[in-house]
Write a protein that holds these residues in place. Structure first.
Motif, short mmCIF file in Angstrom:
data_model
loop_
_atom_site.label_atom_id
_atom_site.label_comp_id
_atom_site.label_asym_id
_atom_site.label_seq_id
_atom_site.Cartn_x
_atom_site.Cartn_y
_atom_site.Cartn_z
N MET A 1 0.83 -1.18 0.00
CA MET A 1 0.00 0.00 0.00
C MET A 1 0.89 1.25 0.00
SD MET A 1 -3.11 1.04 2.54
CE MET A 1 -2.25 1.66 3.96
N ASP A 2 0.58 2.19 -0.88
CA ASP A 2 1.32 3.44 -0.95
C ASP A 2 1.01 4.30 0.27
OD1 ASP A 2 2.46 2.84 -3.40
OD2 ASP A 2 0.83 3.77 -4.53
N PRO A 3 2.02 5.04 0.75
CA PRO A 3 1.76 5.90 1.90
C PRO A 3 0.83 7.05 1.54
CG PRO A 3 3.96 6.31 1.03
CD PRO A 3 3.40 5.14 0.28
N LYS A 4 0.07 7.52 2.51
CA LYS A 4 -0.77 8.70 2.36
C LYS A 4 0.14 9.93 2.36
CE LYS A 4 -4.80 6.71 2.48
NZ LYS A 4 -5.61 6.60 1.30
N ASP A 26 5.66 6.74 12.10
CA ASP A 26 4.76 5.58 12.07
C ASP A 26 5.54 4.33 11.69
OD1 ASP A 26 1.99 4.38 11.95
OD2 ASP A 26 2.63 4.05 9.87
N GLU A 28 4.71 1.52 10.50
CA GLU A 28 4.31 0.89 9.25
C GLU A 28 4.54 1.78 8.03
OE1 GLU A 28 0.41 -0.93 9.49
OE2 GLU A 28 0.64 -1.07 11.66
N LYS A 29 5.08 2.97 8.26
CA LYS A 29 5.37 3.93 7.19
C LYS A 29 4.15 4.18 6.30
CE LYS A 29 10.29 3.42 7.22
NZ LYS A 29 11.49 3.55 6.45
N ARG A 30 3.02 4.42 6.95
CA ARG A 30 1.77 4.66 6.22
C ARG A 30 1.65 6.08 5.71
NH1 ARG A 30 -2.25 2.72 10.75
NH2 ARG A 30 -0.65 3.82 11.93
N PHE A 31 2.58 6.97 6.13
CA PHE A 31 2.48 8.38 5.78
C PHE A 31 3.80 8.92 5.24
CE2 PHE A 31 -0.11 7.37 9.50
CZ PHE A 31 -1.37 7.62 8.99
N THR A 57 10.48 9.62 5.38
CA THR A 57 9.04 9.83 5.54
C THR A 57 8.70 11.26 5.93
OG1 THR A 57 9.15 9.07 7.84
CG2 THR A 57 8.58 7.42 6.16
#
Length: 90
Positions: A1-4, A26, A28-31, A57
């Motif tokens: 999943m690409d980060p927001k 974060d 999970e590097k979601r951002f 990030t």
């Protein structure tokens, strides 16, 4: 999943700084966070608290939200490579 893609203004202190650091760290590097501030000479605290995230990030941008020229320039710098901004915190 690409980060927001997240743009946060006024990141030299307070809630802007805390939010930018929190999202950039974060696990999970979601951002992918673009932390903006009017005066880049005040970025030291953000750089210190975001240790290990800079260039990965967290990215620091100069932005004066009261200036159309500054706003347009910064948006082009982000939208060019990213294509979109998913979250805006002002």
């Amino acid at each position: 999943m690409d980060p927001k893609i997240v743009l946060i203004t006024d990141c030299s202190r307070g809630i802007g700084l805390a939010s930018a650091v929190h999202l950039a760290k974060d696990d999970e590097k979601r951002f992918k966070v673009y932390a903006a501030m009017r005066n880049l000479s005040t970025k030291e605290k953000l750089e210190e608290e975001a240790e290990g995230c800079l260039g990965d990030t967290l990215f620091i941008k100069q932005l004066d939200v009261c200036s159309d020229e500054s706003t347009n320039k910064t948006l082009k710098e982000i939208l060019g490579p990213e294509g979109q901004i998913d979250v805006l915190c002002e």
